[in-house]
Design an enzyme around this catalytic site. Structure first.
Site, PDB file in Angstrom:
ATOM      1  N   LYS A 188       0.747  -1.141   0.029  1.00 22.90           N
ATOM      2  CA  LYS A 188      -0.100   0.103  -0.002  1.00 22.90           C
ATOM      3  C   LYS A 188       0.732   1.325   0.023  1.00 22.90           C
ATOM      4  O   LYS A 188       1.398   1.703   0.874  1.00 22.90           O
ATOM      5  CB  LYS A 188      -0.788  -0.095   1.196  1.00 22.90           C
ATOM      6  CG  LYS A 188      -2.168   0.891   1.137  1.00 22.90           C
ATOM      7  CD  LYS A 188      -1.891   2.208   0.668  1.00 22.90           C
ATOM      8  CE  LYS A 188      -1.707   3.042   1.869  1.00 22.90           C
ATOM      9  NZ  LYS A 188      -1.636   4.672   1.751  1.00 22.90           N
ATOM     10  N   GLU A 219      10.004   1.965  10.690  1.00 20.74           N
ATOM     11  CA  GLU A 219      10.984   2.974  10.387  1.00 20.74           C
ATOM     12  C   GLU A 219      10.466   4.234  10.250  1.00 20.74           C
ATOM     13  O   GLU A 219       9.634   4.652   9.312  1.00 20.74           O
ATOM     14  CB  GLU A 219      11.814   2.871   9.020  1.00 20.74           C
ATOM     15  CG  GLU A 219      13.003   3.485   8.807  1.00 20.74           C
ATOM     16  CD  GLU A 219      13.048   4.755   8.157  1.00 20.74           C
ATOM     17  OE1 GLU A 219      12.707   5.856   8.731  1.00 20.74           O
ATOM     18  OE2 GLU A 219      12.731   4.885   6.832  1.00 20.74           O
ATOM     19  N   CYS A 245      13.725  11.471   6.570  1.00 19.49           N
ATOM     20  CA  CYS A 245      13.666  11.326   7.931  1.00 19.49           C
ATOM     21  C   CYS A 245      15.143  11.258   8.698  1.00 19.49           C
ATOM     22  O   CYS A 245      14.947  11.506   9.867  1.00 19.49           O
ATOM     23  CB  CYS A 245      12.710   9.894   8.026  1.00 19.49           C
ATOM     24  SG  CYS A 245      13.579   8.629   7.307  1.00 19.49           S
ATOM     25  N   GLU A 292       9.853  16.870  14.333  1.00 20.83           N
ATOM     26  CA  GLU A 292      10.228  16.696  13.097  1.00 20.83           C
ATOM     27  C   GLU A 292       9.614  17.576  12.009  1.00 20.83           C
ATOM     28  O   GLU A 292       8.375  17.436  12.165  1.00 20.83           O
ATOM     29  CB  GLU A 292      10.236  15.007  12.684  1.00 20.83           C
ATOM     30  CG  GLU A 292      10.733  14.856  11.330  1.00 20.83           C
ATOM     31  CD  GLU A 292      10.490  13.355  10.962  1.00 20.83           C
ATOM     32  OE1 GLU A 292      11.378  12.758  10.492  1.00 20.83           O
ATOM     33  OE2 GLU A 292       9.563  12.790  11.223  1.00 20.83           O
TER      34      GLU A 292
END
Length: 465
Positions: A170, A245, A279, A369
């Protein structure tokens, strides 16, 4: 490419269960470039059933044959690299040279590495009076993000196939065209029907259905920590393995003995790469107070050079998010030395390369973040202070250390609470494990460590002879 109006299930493109679609928007000019089906739980169920039906035969396939299919897949990706790069540029907004070198070049290397590992990995070993087998864990539900649309797919699908698992993918709703091209490549490479299946759709619908499906044995997810927690909870309730992750807030620690100009320039380039949508980007630069203002000056100058060299962020929501963080940084007292919240273009989701100085560890821009081209520069007093600041977030995905020699940098890096550290600008290694400490994830991707994530062990005990 022309978007498929169906799902790739059991080796064919079949109509979606529902009529809803997702518009794919070019973030450079905000124009719709395609539409794909918005998959439902019914589509996910069909894909999982196909993967389950194909599992026994694929798991029993000799590793050499699995390696041959992965080699063929790599070769198809090489043959279609220009088309893939153009598609990534169209739906992500990355400049074409970056798409060619990184968004396509890197996953080609990773696919090749798993072709080799499939052929050479020791799936069986003798331990005393036991034979230990490493067997495929089963059906994998892979949920991938938009920031590296092909690489994130290959980093999950290639090791899963090498291990003998079957897969339902997906992909992110912002970059589904790249995923459809990957499905075409899998088909062209001769991977048996049902071994790989693709369902496009929204995360809360198709993604959640895949994560919670009882026919999925492992969920591999890359994305935000918040969503990762939800997936972990769903999988945990079913005693299902996960590989996560997640987010990062990586520190780029420049020790006093380092080549300051090189460390700053490479550090700025790292943050601006892919428009900051990485990231593992080193979004916090830590500099000793005695060299701090020089570092700020160098960083501001370096960032200014990236104004016309980076693409937009992926969508309007991400643009608003990044601008909000820039506003928050100024409101909390950080000094803006480059960039700012205003857009450099009338159309498109562009953010100016932005650098903040006088950032303190407790500021929002130093803790959360941002996922945009925004760098925070923090001063430190001594190495213990630098270590405290570097480790002072909930994340631990990646980082960098610069020093006069590698030994000094390694000594500091060993104390960082993070899964991967670049030493004096060390280059990316597709065979080295990648993954995080703390809330940056569970498990590892890439190389042999990434392959093991998709295996489970069985031991047979024999009488001593």
């Amino acid at each position: 490419m022309k978007a498929h109006d169906g799902m790739y299930i059991e080796g064919v493109w079949r109509p979606a269960a529902g009529a809803d679609t997702i518009e794919v928007v070019n973030p450079v000019d905000e124009q719709v470039i395609g539409r794909v089906p918005a998959g439902t739980a019914q589509d996910v169920d069909a894909a999982v059933r196909a993967a389950r039906a194909a599992l026994a035969a694929w798991a029993a396939t000799a590793p050499a044959e699995r390696a041959a299919r992965l080699t063929a897949l790599r070769d198809v990706l090489v043959a279609r690299k220009d088309e893939i790069a153009e598609t990534v540029t169209a739906e992500l907004g990355a400049p074409l040279p970056f798409s060619q070198a990184v968004h396509v070049g890197l996953p080609i290397l990773v696919a090749g590495s798993y072709a080799e590992l499939a052929a050479t990995h020791a799936f069986e070993e003798r331990v005393g009076n036991s034979t230990v087998y490493q067997e495929p864990i089963g059906v994998v539900g892979a949920i991938t993000p938009w920031n590296y649309p092909l690489h994130q797919i290959v980093a999950k699908v290639a090791p899963a196939l090498a291990a003998g698992c079957t897969v339902v993918l997906k992909p992110a709703e912002d970059t589904p065209l790249t995923a459809q091209l990957f499905a075409e490549a899998v088909h062209e490479a001769g991977v048996p029907a049902g071994v790989f299946n693709l369902v496009t759709g929204l995360g809360p619908v198709a993604g959640q259905a895949l994560a919670g499906h009882e026919g999925v044995d492992l969920v591999s997810f890359t994305g935000s920590t918040a969503v990762g927690r939800q997936i972990g909870a769903t999988a945990g309730a079913a005693v299902k393995k996960v590989a996560l992750e997640l987010g990062g807030k990586s520190a780029n620690v420049i020790l006093p003995s380092a080549d300051l100009a090189k460390a700053v320039n490479v550090g700025v380039a790292n943050v601006m790469s892919n428009s900051g949508q990485t990231c593992s980007a080193w979004t916090r630069m830590l500099v000793h107070r005695e060299r701090y203002e020089e570092a700020v000056r160098l960083a501001a100058g370096a960032a200014a050079k990236y104004g016309d060299r980076i693409g937009p962020v992926v969508n309007a929501k991400q643009l608003a998010r990044v601008r909000a963080y820039i506003d928050k940084g100024m409101a909390e007292g950080a000094r803006l030395v480059a960039g700012g919240p205003d857009s450099p273009h009338e159309r498109g989701y562009f953010v100016r390369p932005t650098v903040f100085a006088d950032v303190t560890p407790e500021m929002t821009i130093a803790q959360e973040e941002i996922f945009g081209p925004v760098l925070s520069i923090l001063p430190y007093e001594d190495e213990e202070d630098a270590l405290r600041i570097a480790n002072g977030t909930v994340y631990g995905l990646a980082g960098a250390v610069w020093a006069g020699d590698d030994a000094e940098a390694v000594s500091f890096a060993r104390r960082l609470e993070t899964g991967q550290v670049d030493i004096n600008g060390g280059r990316f290694n597709p065979l080295a494990p990648f993954g995080g400490y703390k809330q940056s994830g569970v498990g590892r991707e890439l190389g042999a460590h990434g392959l093991v994530e998709y295996l489970q062990t069985k031991s047979l005990q024999f009488q001593e002879r």
